[in-house]
Each structure stands twice: as C-alpha cells, then as structure tokens.
Design a protein around this motif. Sequence first.
Motif, mmCIF file in Angstrom:
data_model
loop_
_atom_site.group_PDB
_atom_site.id
_atom_site.type_symbol
_atom_site.label_atom_id
_atom_site.label_comp_id
_atom_site.label_asym_id
_atom_site.label_seq_id
_atom_site.Cartn_x
_atom_site.Cartn_y
_atom_site.Cartn_z
ATOM 1 N N GLU A 1 15.639 74.925 63.772
ATOM 2 C CA GLU A 1 16.703 75.395 64.659
ATOM 3 C C GLU A 1 17.801 76.110 63.878
ATOM 4 O OE1 GLU A 1 17.941 71.941 66.795
ATOM 5 O OE2 GLU A 1 16.087 71.856 67.960
ATOM 6 N N LEU B 1 12.770 83.498 67.894
ATOM 7 C CA LEU B 1 12.047 82.686 68.875
ATOM 8 C C LEU B 1 10.772 82.112 68.272
ATOM 9 C CD1 LEU B 1 12.453 84.817 72.126
ATOM 10 C CD2 LEU B 1 13.454 82.583 71.646
ATOM 11 N N ILE C 1 10.405 78.086 68.334
ATOM 12 C CA ILE C 1 9.491 77.457 69.290
ATOM 13 C C ILE C 1 8.713 76.345 68.605
ATOM 14 C CG2 ILE C 1 7.399 77.798 70.671
ATOM 15 C CD1 ILE C 1 8.400 80.534 71.406
ATOM 16 N N LYS C 2 8.700 75.187 69.243
ATOM 17 C CA LYS C 2 7.967 74.048 68.693
ATOM 18 C C LYS C 2 6.677 73.852 69.475
ATOM 19 C CE LYS C 2 12.321 71.718 68.263
ATOM 20 N NZ LYS C 2 13.092 70.608 68.710
ATOM 21 N N SER D 1 4.075 75.224 70.794
ATOM 22 C CA SER D 1 3.299 76.170 71.596
ATOM 23 C C SER D 1 2.804 77.330 70.733
ATOM 24 C CB SER D 1 4.157 76.713 72.740
ATOM 25 O OG SER D 1 3.483 77.766 73.395
ATOM 26 N N GLY E 1 2.839 80.724 72.717
ATOM 27 C CA GLY E 1 4.168 81.332 72.768
ATOM 28 C C GLY E 1 4.563 81.940 71.438
ATOM 29 N N ARG E 2 4.214 81.274 70.354
ATOM 30 C CA ARG E 2 4.540 81.792 69.021
ATOM 31 C C ARG E 2 3.764 83.071 68.726
ATOM 32 N NH1 ARG E 2 4.909 77.368 64.500
ATOM 33 N NH2 ARG E 2 6.522 78.779 63.754
ATOM 34 N N CYS F 1 5.379 85.908 70.686
ATOM 35 C CA CYS F 1 6.633 86.315 70.028
ATOM 36 C C CYS F 1 6.349 87.169 68.797
ATOM 37 C CB CYS F 1 7.451 85.093 69.628
ATOM 38 S SG CYS F 1 8.229 84.269 71.021
#
Length: 195
Positions: free
Chosen positions: A20, A76, A80-81, A83, A86-87, A90
């Motif tokens: 983060e 992002l 992102i954790k 997924s 999603g990674r 991105c």
Amino acid sequence: MGIQLKKKKRKHVSGSDKRETIAGGIAIISTCFFLLTLILWGVSELIDENFIVSEMLGAYSVASLFLCFSIMFIALFVGIKGSWFGRIICLLVAGFTGLGAYSFMETSALLYKDKAAYENKQFETLVMIPTGTEFDDPDYGREYLMELEFNELILDVYSLDIARTYYHENLSGRQLEIDYLPNSRYAVSVKAYQE
C-alpha cells in the motif's frame, strides 16, 4: 549489578502495508504527471502563435497524460491483492498507455526536427487529390479534418481547423496543394490547386 540493555522493539511491517505504501507513492507520482499535463497544455494554448512550439507542447501534454494513466495503473497493479486477473488487466492497460505516451513523445521529437524547416519556410509540397480523409468525433461540437491520406502518405491537418462542411464545399474531390513539414508530416497550408 547487572546492566540490562533495553532491546528496541522492531516494528514488523507486513507485506500488504509495504504494498500500500508503494502504491501510494506511485499514485503521488501519477498526480505530479497530471499536474504537469495541465501546465503543458495551458502553456501550449497560450503560445498558439508559435506553431512548432505550441504543437510540441501539445504532444508533450498528451504524452504526460498517457504517462499519468500508465503510472496509475502500475499503482493499481502493485496495490491489488490476490486478484491475478485484475493485476494482469492493470499491467496490460499500463503497457498500452505507455505505448501511447511513447508515440506522442516521438511526434514531439519529429516536430523539433522540423523547427528549422518551419522557420525557414522549407516545406515539402504535394499536389494531388486525397485518397482518404479522417474527421474528429462529432460528439464534441464541429467536426474538424484530422488527416488527409494520399496513397501511403498521411498528413496531419488538424491544427488548420478545417471544418467538415468547409472541406466538403470547397476542397473535397479536388486537386489540393499542400505544404507540409518533412519529418512530422504536419500540414501548414491546404488549398485548392490553381493551374
């Protein structure tokens, strides 16, 4: 008497906290690029009388905007954790926007190469009937001519503010005389050819 040394407690930073923090730092960099975009765009609008510099700064501002999005999607990706889908998305978007930034940086470099030709009025001249045209999106007001195609040569005419209606009434289907810059292929004048 024994002297006891106090042991410093180490604060354990978890992997997600590091992630983060890194993502937040990257997002701040992206915000800086966005501010740079606004500044460059504003300056390019203010110095409209110097065609080459204005167009170069305009290309830099679009490149900066693409870099802003690219960096944001990298943030992002880092943030992102779990997924993987999603990674991956991105990362793909960051790659495409990075390529867009590179394209506009290249355009700006070509305009810089044309600076001397523009100042000395050493234009390439083409007399021909266009084989194709491209107009901008009509959803944003008047449609302006963006590109003229001549077989394999594509000339950028967007900066000349030629409206679709004017083009169809005065230039469409006619032989055109176009002066353009040799490297960037930006047109500096378009008119109907007079023999």
